[in-house]
Scaffold this motif. Structure first.
Motif, short mmCIF file in Angstrom:
data_model
loop_
_atom_site.label_atom_id
_atom_site.label_comp_id
_atom_site.label_asym_id
_atom_site.label_seq_id
_atom_site.Cartn_x
_atom_site.Cartn_y
_atom_site.Cartn_z
N VAL A 78 -5.42 -69.03 13.12
CA VAL A 78 -4.22 -68.86 12.36
C VAL A 78 -3.35 -67.83 13.25
N PHE A 79 -1.93 -68.15 13.52
CA PHE A 79 -1.19 -67.44 14.21
C PHE A 79 -0.28 -66.96 13.05
N GLU A 80 -0.02 -65.46 13.02
CA GLU A 80 0.77 -64.74 12.10
C GLU A 80 1.86 -64.02 12.71
N ASN A 81 2.50 -63.35 12.20
CA ASN A 81 3.58 -62.32 12.70
C ASN A 81 2.89 -61.11 13.54
N ASN A 82 1.87 -60.52 13.01
CA ASN A 82 1.18 -59.52 13.43
C ASN A 82 -0.10 -59.74 13.96
N SER A 83 -0.62 -60.58 13.79
CA SER A 83 -2.15 -60.95 14.15
C SER A 83 -2.37 -62.36 14.59
N ALA A 114 7.74 -67.13 22.87
CA ALA A 114 6.81 -68.24 22.29
C ALA A 114 5.66 -68.50 23.38
N GLN A 115 5.98 -68.50 24.88
CA GLN A 115 5.10 -68.65 25.85
C GLN A 115 3.60 -67.68 25.57
N ALA A 116 4.18 -66.52 25.64
CA ALA A 116 3.07 -65.25 25.44
C ALA A 116 2.41 -65.65 24.16
N SER A 117 3.00 -66.06 23.12
CA SER A 117 2.33 -66.30 21.95
C SER A 117 1.37 -67.36 21.79
N ALA A 118 1.65 -68.58 22.50
CA ALA A 118 0.93 -69.53 22.59
C ALA A 118 -0.20 -69.15 23.56
N ARG A 119 0.00 -68.49 24.66
CA ARG A 119 -1.24 -68.00 25.51
C ARG A 119 -2.24 -67.25 24.86
N ALA A 120 -1.61 -66.27 24.09
CA ALA A 120 -2.38 -65.47 23.23
C ALA A 120 -3.36 -66.21 22.34
N LEU A 121 -2.93 -67.10 21.65
CA LEU A 121 -3.60 -68.17 20.80
C LEU A 121 -4.62 -68.77 21.18
N ALA A 122 -4.50 -69.40 22.28
CA ALA A 122 -5.36 -69.92 23.43
C ALA A 122 -6.53 -69.10 23.61
N SER A 123 -6.16 -67.83 24.20
CA SER A 123 -7.21 -67.02 24.59
C SER A 123 -8.15 -66.66 23.30
N ALA A 124 -7.49 -66.41 22.15
CA ALA A 124 -8.19 -66.10 20.96
C ALA A 124 -9.32 -67.33 20.57
N ALA A 125 -8.83 -68.65 20.83
CA ALA A 125 -9.88 -69.61 20.56
C ALA A 125 -10.71 -69.68 21.50
N ARG A 157 -10.19 -60.88 14.09
CA ARG A 157 -8.72 -60.68 13.82
C ARG A 157 -8.39 -59.95 14.86
N HIS A 158 -7.25 -60.24 15.91
CA HIS A 158 -6.72 -59.83 16.99
C HIS A 158 -5.13 -59.48 16.65
N PRO A 159 -4.94 -58.07 16.89
CA PRO A 159 -3.59 -57.63 16.66
C PRO A 159 -2.58 -58.24 17.75
N TRP A 160 -1.44 -58.58 16.91
CA TRP A 160 -0.56 -59.19 17.94
C TRP A 160 1.00 -58.86 17.46
N GLY A 161 1.83 -58.69 18.30
CA GLY A 161 3.34 -58.37 17.75
C GLY A 161 3.29 -57.18 17.15
N ALA A 162 2.62 -56.10 17.53
CA ALA A 162 2.58 -54.87 16.70
C ALA A 162 3.79 -54.07 16.88
#
Length: 344
Positions: free
Chosen positions: A12-17, A49-60, A37-42
């Protein structure tokens, strides 16, 4: 032969995690096997969008690596992402790694799937569930056992949660238009400071109250939705779900077979040992003795004050939008102007 286990990963990708949860789709009532739970966009930042998609793939990938170290192998990945620009990049970001089965899941489906795993809601239908969505609050009438949403309204959070009286009056209005009458109000991931207020509003509206504060509930729901879609593909004669790691998946198949053969030999031994049933639990089946609903009748009335009373009557919050569209509630007629009769 059916798969012995069906681990599924929810992201699950949310605004800050970014949240992940690994579940066994055959035993959803046990909750998640592993979650993170990984912090993101603190600090109020909005990553690209590109950085967020890469972070999502890394978390998976991190979640899958932890699963493989425990000899578990997710067969499908369910991704919930409300940001449209990131969601468009998700399939490409995950397909470039080892993932082969990706399902995009919307928030409503994820929440319904999670509600069906809550033991306290077993046999209780329908319910009113509410959760925050940006500056709005969604209140939905849901039948958890059937996985059906009857209606959903959006309210301005600042107006709805002004006090428990306003919230209770809003619930009265929603309960009055439902048949059968909802039995419980369920708070999903609401702020802790709103917990007591919503509990008081539920009591005033004649509803039970349940607070669900598990942070990984959306990831669990996304994983279960993805697993269900994978089962539909297999039952329809389509291609079988491909594992994330074929070598580990082969081990995951062979080991349960060896355990089954060992159990069979023990069952046939002359020492009188009894075999243990390995039948899967009938998850989602209706309980034998469902709880009885409240007596039929109108919801608790909202008291109307006399026209000249200086106290302002409590009125429900006006809903802003409906999902899906429903007939808007009747507007409250303005009170007649107070015109005292002059004597003498």
């Amino acid at each position: 032969m059916e798969d012995p286990v069906r681990e599924s990963l929810g992201v699950v990708f949310e605004n800050n995690s970014i949240s992940t949860a690994l579940v066994d789709a055959d035993t959803p009532l046990l909750g998640s096997i592993d979650e993170f739970r990984h912090p993101w966009g603190a600090n109020g930042t909005v990553p690209s969008a590109q950085a967020s998609a890469r972070a999502l793939a890394s978390a998976a990938e991190v979640a899958t690596g932890r699963a493989l170290r425990s000899n578990l192998c997710p067969t499908v990945v369910g991704v919930m992402c409300e940001r449209a620009d990131v969601r468009e990049l998700v399939p490409g970001s995950l397909s470039s790694s080892t993932f082969e089965n990706i399902e995009l899941v919307n928030g409503l489906d994820a929440r319904i799937a999670y509600l069906r795993t809550v033991d306290a809601l077993n046999g209780i239908s329908p319910i009113l569930a509410f959760w925050p969505d940006g500056g709005e609050t969604v209140i939905a009438a849901i039948d958890p056992s059937a996985g059906v949403v009857d209606s959903a309204h959006r309210y301005a959070t600042a107006e709805l949660l002004t006090d428990s009286s306003t919230f209770a009056a809003t619930l009265d209005l929603l309960v009055a238009e439902r048949d059968p009458v909802p039995k419980m109000l369920v708070a999903m991931l609401v702020k802790e400071e709103s917990r007591q207020l919503s509990a008081e509003a539920a009591e005033s509206a004649g509803l039970g109250f349940l607070y669900l504060g598990e942070r990984a509930q959306l990831a669990i729901g996304a994983a279960l939705v993805a697993a269900g879609r994978g089962s539909e593909v297999r039952s329809a004669g389509g291609a079988a779900v491909q594992p994330v790691n074929r070598i580990r998946w082969a081990a995951a198949i062979v080991l349960p077979l060896l355990l089954m053969l060992t159990g069979l030999l023990i069952a046939l031994s002359p020492d009188g040992s009894r075999a243990v049933s390995t039948d899967r639990p009938n998850v989602g089946a209706e309980p034998a003795n469902p709880t009885s609903g409240p007596p039929s009748g109108a919801a608790l009335p909202i008291l109307t004050l006399p026209p000249c009373d200086p106290v302002v009557p409590v009125v429900p919050a006006a809903f802003r939008r409906s999902d899906p569209d429903v007939t808007p509630p009747q507007t409250v007629e303005p009170a007649e102007a107070c015109d005292p009769m002059r004597v003498g």
